[in-house]
Scaffold this motif. Structure first.
Motif, PDB file in Angstrom:
ATOM      1  N   TRP A 201      40.335  86.205  51.017  1.00 57.81           N
ATOM      2  CA  TRP A 201      40.659  86.995  52.210  1.00 57.81           C
ATOM      3  C   TRP A 201      39.995  86.387  53.446  1.00 57.81           C
TER       4      TRP A 201
ATOM      5  N   GLY B 227      42.070  84.217  56.681  1.00 53.16           N
ATOM      6  CA  GLY B 227      41.898  84.410  58.114  1.00 53.16           C
ATOM      7  C   GLY B 227      41.603  83.096  58.822  1.00 53.16           C
TER       8      GLY B 227
ATOM      9  N   PRO C 142      42.475  89.691  58.082  1.00 53.60           N
ATOM     10  CA  PRO C 142      42.920  88.501  58.828  1.00 53.60           C
ATOM     11  C   PRO C 142      43.223  88.814  60.283  1.00 53.60           C
TER      12      PRO C 142
END
Length: 296
Positions: free
Chosen positions: A181, A185, A286
């Motif tokens: 995760w 981003g 993100p």
């Protein structure tokens, strides 16, 4: 089979529906009854306390938020271990530190109950379809007793060792996802200047070697988040992700291991939480990184 379920969040409700569909007699309990109402309207039974749930069940499944909830539901007044637990089988499916499961197993032995930890891999969709993956820790005899039920919920059941082993395996499985995760981003920050449609970007990433299975499933939702649309519901919130990464770091420390990427990820998740994102869906991470998290 008479099955009790304590904890009727998204996963608990999905599992309850799966078991009811298969013909089991399902009784539920939740600290907030309103969250269980949809299940009650579908014909499932209600227990007023965890203790009552034990009395109405042969097997009890628990899907709880954190260690504090585990303590209250099992060991509190009218808790699952307060009375009538002898001979019952408990399947504890929460994601908590391995040491906590070892302690819970000791308490179960004191009340002569069979206790297994069985955190699962998978989300609501696989839960409804019986396609979860179970990481089981506990005694072989108890695993054999629970396997027919676990086989109805899971496409794969892995008995990985004694109590604590199941949680360790679950944390290991989740660790690359938590770090992903953060890296997602960062990857999006590289292509942001190209001005491409978020749907197109997510489609490219999910179809490439840089796209894990999670991205193939959640890609459209992330694309909507990048376009400014907040999800109608919350699948996994940032608070839960932070809890799990903390557990990973604690377990690593107890074993004399370092997790530098996980530690850096938690720092960024904590920063996101301070901006009010703790209760937000993971797809907002993100978005946060592109907006303010990744600025020098």
């Amino acid at each position: 089979m008479r099955i009790g379920i304590a904890g009727t969040g998204k996963m608990g409700s999905a599992i309850a529906r799966r078991l009811a569909f298969l013909g089991h007699q399902v009784t539920v309990w939740n600290r907030t009854r309103a969250k269980a109402e949809p299940l009650l309207k579908e014909g499932m039974g209600w227990a007023g306390t965890p203790r009552e749930l034990v009395g109405q069940s042969d097997v009890v499944l628990t899907l709880l938020t954190n260690e504090q909830a585990l303590e209250e539901v099992y060991s509190g007044q009218d808790g699952l271990f307060s009375s009538g637990a002898e001979g019952k089988l408990f399947l504890e499916m929460s994601t908590v530190p391995p040491a906590r499961q070892q302690e819970m197993a000791r308490r179960a032995a004191e009340v002569k109950a069979a206790y297994l930890e069985s955190p699962v891999g998978g989300s609501v969709g696989p839960a409804k379809e019986g396609k979860l993956i179970a990481f089981v820790g506990g005694a072989e005899a108890d695993v054999a007793r629970a396997r027919p039920l676990l086989d109805q919920l899971c496409k794969r059941v892995e008995h990985v060792g004694a109590h604590g082993a199941g949680e360790t395996m679950k944390l290991a499985v989740n660790l690359p996802l938590m770090v992903y995760w953060q890296t997602l981003g960062e990857a999006l920050s590289l292509v942001q200047p190209l001005g491409l449609d978020p749907k197109r970007v997510m489609d490219i990433l999910s179809d490439s070697s840089g796209g894990p299975n999670m991205l193939k499933v959640r890609g459209p939702m992330i694309a909507e988040a990048l376009s400014g649309t907040r999800p109608a519901g919350v699948t996994v919130d940032v608070a839960t992700m932070r809890k799990d990464v903390r557990a990973m770091l604690e377990e690593a420390k107890s074993r004399g291991r370092r997790l530098p990427l996980a530690a850096a990820t938690l720092e960024n998740f904590d920063r996101a939480a301070k901006t009010g994102l703790d209760g937000a869906d993971c797809s907002q991470l993100p978005v946060w990184w592109l907006g303010e998290g990744g600025k020098a």
